[in-house]
Design a protein around this motif. Structure first.
Motif, mmCIF file in Angstrom:
data_model
loop_
_atom_site.group_PDB
_atom_site.id
_atom_site.type_symbol
_atom_site.label_atom_id
_atom_site.label_comp_id
_atom_site.label_asym_id
_atom_site.label_seq_id
_atom_site.Cartn_x
_atom_site.Cartn_y
_atom_site.Cartn_z
ATOM 1 N N ARG A 71 47.785 98.346 45.608
ATOM 2 C CA ARG A 71 48.075 98.141 47.028
ATOM 3 C C ARG A 71 47.069 97.212 47.713
ATOM 4 N N ILE A 72 46.106 96.695 46.945
ATOM 5 C CA ILE A 72 45.172 95.697 47.469
ATOM 6 C C ILE A 72 45.738 94.305 47.192
ATOM 7 N N ARG A 73 45.831 93.498 48.221
ATOM 8 C CA ARG A 73 46.215 92.092 48.083
ATOM 9 C C ARG A 73 44.935 91.255 48.202
ATOM 10 N N SER A 74 44.897 90.149 47.466
ATOM 11 C CA SER A 74 43.692 89.321 47.481
ATOM 12 C C SER A 74 44.047 87.851 47.390
ATOM 13 N N SER A 75 43.190 87.030 47.976
ATOM 14 C CA SER A 75 43.300 85.581 47.882
ATOM 15 C C SER A 75 41.897 85.032 47.681
ATOM 16 N N PHE A 76 41.674 84.380 46.544
ATOM 17 C CA PHE A 76 40.336 83.908 46.168
ATOM 18 C C PHE A 76 40.251 82.404 46.416
ATOM 19 N N ASP A 77 39.176 81.958 47.074
ATOM 20 C CA ASP A 77 38.955 80.535 47.337
ATOM 21 C C ASP A 77 37.715 80.079 46.580
ATOM 22 N N PRO A 78 37.894 79.383 45.445
ATOM 23 C CA PRO A 78 36.726 78.960 44.668
ATOM 24 C C PRO A 78 35.874 77.915 45.381
ATOM 25 N N ASP A 79 36.457 77.157 46.305
ATOM 26 C CA ASP A 79 35.697 76.115 47.003
ATOM 27 C C ASP A 79 34.655 76.715 47.943
ATOM 28 N N THR A 80 34.999 77.821 48.593
ATOM 29 C CA THR A 80 34.053 78.478 49.507
ATOM 30 C C THR A 80 33.422 79.720 48.887
ATOM 31 N N ASN A 81 33.841 80.068 47.664
ATOM 32 C CA ASN A 81 33.364 81.271 46.971
ATOM 33 C C ASN A 81 33.544 82.505 47.838
ATOM 34 N N THR A 82 34.767 82.633 48.368
ATOM 35 C CA THR A 82 35.096 83.794 49.203
ATOM 36 C C THR A 82 36.385 84.425 48.707
ATOM 37 N N VAL A 83 36.571 85.687 49.048
ATOM 38 C CA VAL A 83 37.821 86.378 48.761
ATOM 39 C C VAL A 83 38.307 87.026 50.060
ATOM 40 N N THR A 84 39.600 86.955 50.288
ATOM 41 C CA THR A 84 40.216 87.613 51.436
ATOM 42 C C THR A 84 41.031 88.793 50.927
ATOM 43 N N LEU A 85 40.819 89.960 51.532
ATOM 44 C CA LEU A 85 41.499 91.180 51.110
ATOM 45 C C LEU A 85 42.321 91.749 52.255
ATOM 46 N N TRP A 86 43.428 92.363 51.904
ATOM 47 C CA TRP A 86 44.226 93.163 52.831
ATOM 48 C C TRP A 86 45.028 94.137 51.981
ATOM 49 N N THR A 87 45.759 95.020 52.594
ATOM 50 C CA THR A 87 46.557 95.985 51.847
ATOM 51 C C THR A 87 48.033 95.734 52.098
ATOM 52 N N THR A 88 48.850 96.143 51.138
ATOM 53 C CA THR A 88 50.293 95.966 51.241
ATOM 54 C C THR A 88 50.805 96.552 52.551
ATOM 55 N N GLY A 89 51.544 95.745 53.299
ATOM 56 C CA GLY A 89 52.112 96.208 54.573
ATOM 57 C C GLY A 89 51.209 96.043 55.770
ATOM 58 N N SER A 90 49.970 95.542 55.556
ATOM 59 C CA SER A 90 49.023 95.374 56.664
ATOM 60 C C SER A 90 48.818 93.893 56.957
ATOM 61 N N ASN A 91 48.644 93.561 58.225
ATOM 62 C CA ASN A 91 48.354 92.192 58.630
ATOM 63 C C ASN A 91 46.868 91.944 58.846
ATOM 64 N N ARG A 92 46.062 92.979 58.701
ATOM 65 C CA ARG A 92 44.623 92.837 58.930
ATOM 66 C C ARG A 92 43.944 92.318 57.658
ATOM 67 N N ARG A 93 43.432 91.101 57.763
ATOM 68 C CA ARG A 93 42.788 90.465 56.617
ATOM 69 C C ARG A 93 41.301 90.278 56.892
ATOM 70 N N GLU A 94 40.504 90.484 55.858
ATOM 71 C CA GLU A 94 39.059 90.302 55.990
ATOM 72 C C GLU A 94 38.554 89.423 54.855
ATOM 73 N N GLN A 95 37.694 88.476 55.216
ATOM 74 C CA GLN A 95 37.135 87.542 54.238
ATOM 75 C C GLN A 95 35.717 87.956 53.876
ATOM 76 N N PHE A 96 35.389 87.829 52.563
ATOM 77 C CA PHE A 96 34.080 88.273 52.074
ATOM 78 C C PHE A 96 33.434 87.192 51.225
ATOM 79 N N ASP A 97 32.123 87.112 51.354
ATOM 80 C CA ASP A 97 31.312 86.187 50.568
ATOM 81 C C ASP A 97 31.068 86.794 49.184
ATOM 82 N N MET A 98 31.372 86.030 48.129
ATOM 83 C CA MET A 98 31.164 86.539 46.775
ATOM 84 C C MET A 98 29.718 86.383 46.313
ATOM 85 N N GLY A 99 28.906 85.648 47.084
ATOM 86 C CA GLY A 99 27.489 85.538 46.759
ATOM 87 C C GLY A 99 26.732 86.784 47.177
ATOM 88 N N ASP A 100 26.928 87.207 48.421
ATOM 89 C CA ASP A 100 26.376 88.463 48.923
ATOM 90 C C ASP A 100 27.548 89.425 49.102
#
Length: 277
Positions: A71-100
């Motif tokens: 139920r976790i959705r993810s979108s990984f951006d290798p250019d910025t080394n970030t991942v965006t997560l949200w859950t199935t059925g939710s519009n709330r997305r949060e972006q996270f730094d993969m370095g920290d």
């Protein structure tokens, strides 16, 4: 037949969503660069965790352990080394730094209701098969055929259930079963300019039996799959490779001297020879 590579997918965080790419480099362990480079483990970031420890409380938080991961959705951006997560059925997305990964670990710990952390390794990533750790291979025709066995599952959903790295077009269903041979042998084949070794038909786990968005179990999925796989197994396949028929996709290895080569969508695929392992 004109076998060619029609899709390349890598899974930067083990068990989460894939990233499609037109061109990819093969790196340490024979894996596609960024594929399964990160993994969610069931201990806090401050606790020691040996690489590839999948036993007991030191294991992965993956689909084999819990259906919540679906139920976790993810979108990984290798250019910025970030991942965006949200859950199935939710519009709330949060972006996270993969370095920290402090904030990422906190989000996942809250979601799973236990202390977890995301670990990274350059040493071969976190493949399911530590021996045949190269890209996994399946054909488009196979996915279509298997989807036809289940009235409520389309090809794209079946693709997401089986999670292969490389998809082959221009061939009939189950053509990829030509990419392995008897026990103690491998099939050498080439994609573009890179040589691979086909090792065995991939043994499947509970993950393909579940809806990839909700984690809900599809009734009789494994029973139906096993029955139809046995019925449709090509005559030229050695049945000795099938201690059971819940196998689909091909596990591969990449020879050391082929690592750091590149493959790309549109590359032709050529079977070379069968050799002793």
């Amino acid at each position: 037949m004109s076998p060619e590579l029609v899709a390349v997918r890598r899974y930067p965080i083990k068990s989460l969503d894939p990233e499609s790419c037109e061109r990819a480099r093969l790196v340490e362990g024979g894996r596609i660069e960024l594929d399964r480079e990160y993994a969610i483990v069931d201990r806090p970031a401050t606790a020691p965790h040996p690489d590839h420890d999948v036993s007991g409380s030191g294991g992965y938080l993956n689909g084999k352990r819990t259906d919540a991961v679906h139920r976790i959705r993810s979108s990984f951006d290798p250019d910025t080394n970030t991942v965006t997560l949200w859950t199935t059925g939710s519009n709330r997305r949060e972006q996270f730094d993969m370095g920290d990964r402090t904030a990422l670990n906190a989000w996942l710990s809250e979601y799973f209701r236990q202390a977890v952390s995301v670990r990274r390794t350059d040493a071969g990533g976190y493949p399911d098969d530590r021996v045949a750790s190269g890209p996994t291979v399946i054909s488009t025709a196979t996915l279509r055929t298997v989807a036809s066995w289940f009235p409520d599952i389309d090809v794209e959903e079946m693709r997401r259930r089986f999670r292969a790295n490389l998809e082959i077009g221009g061939v009939p269903a189950f053509w990829e079963d030509r990419l392995y041979a008897d026990h103690g042998e491998y099939v050498a084949f080439r994609i573009g300019d890179v040589r691979f070794q086909g090792i065995n038909p991939c043994q499947r786990c509970v993950v393909p039996t579940r809806d990839p968005d909700t984690g809900e179990r599809t009734p009789e999925f494994r029973t139906t799959f096993v029955d139809r796989r046995q019925q449709t197994l090509p005559a030229w396949v050695s049945r000795d490779r099938f201690d059971h028929y819940y196998r689909l996709m091909v596990n591969t290895r990449v020879p050391d001297d082929e690592r750091y080569g590149h493959i790309a969508v549109g590359d032709p695929i050529e079977i070379l020879r069968t050799r002793a392992a």
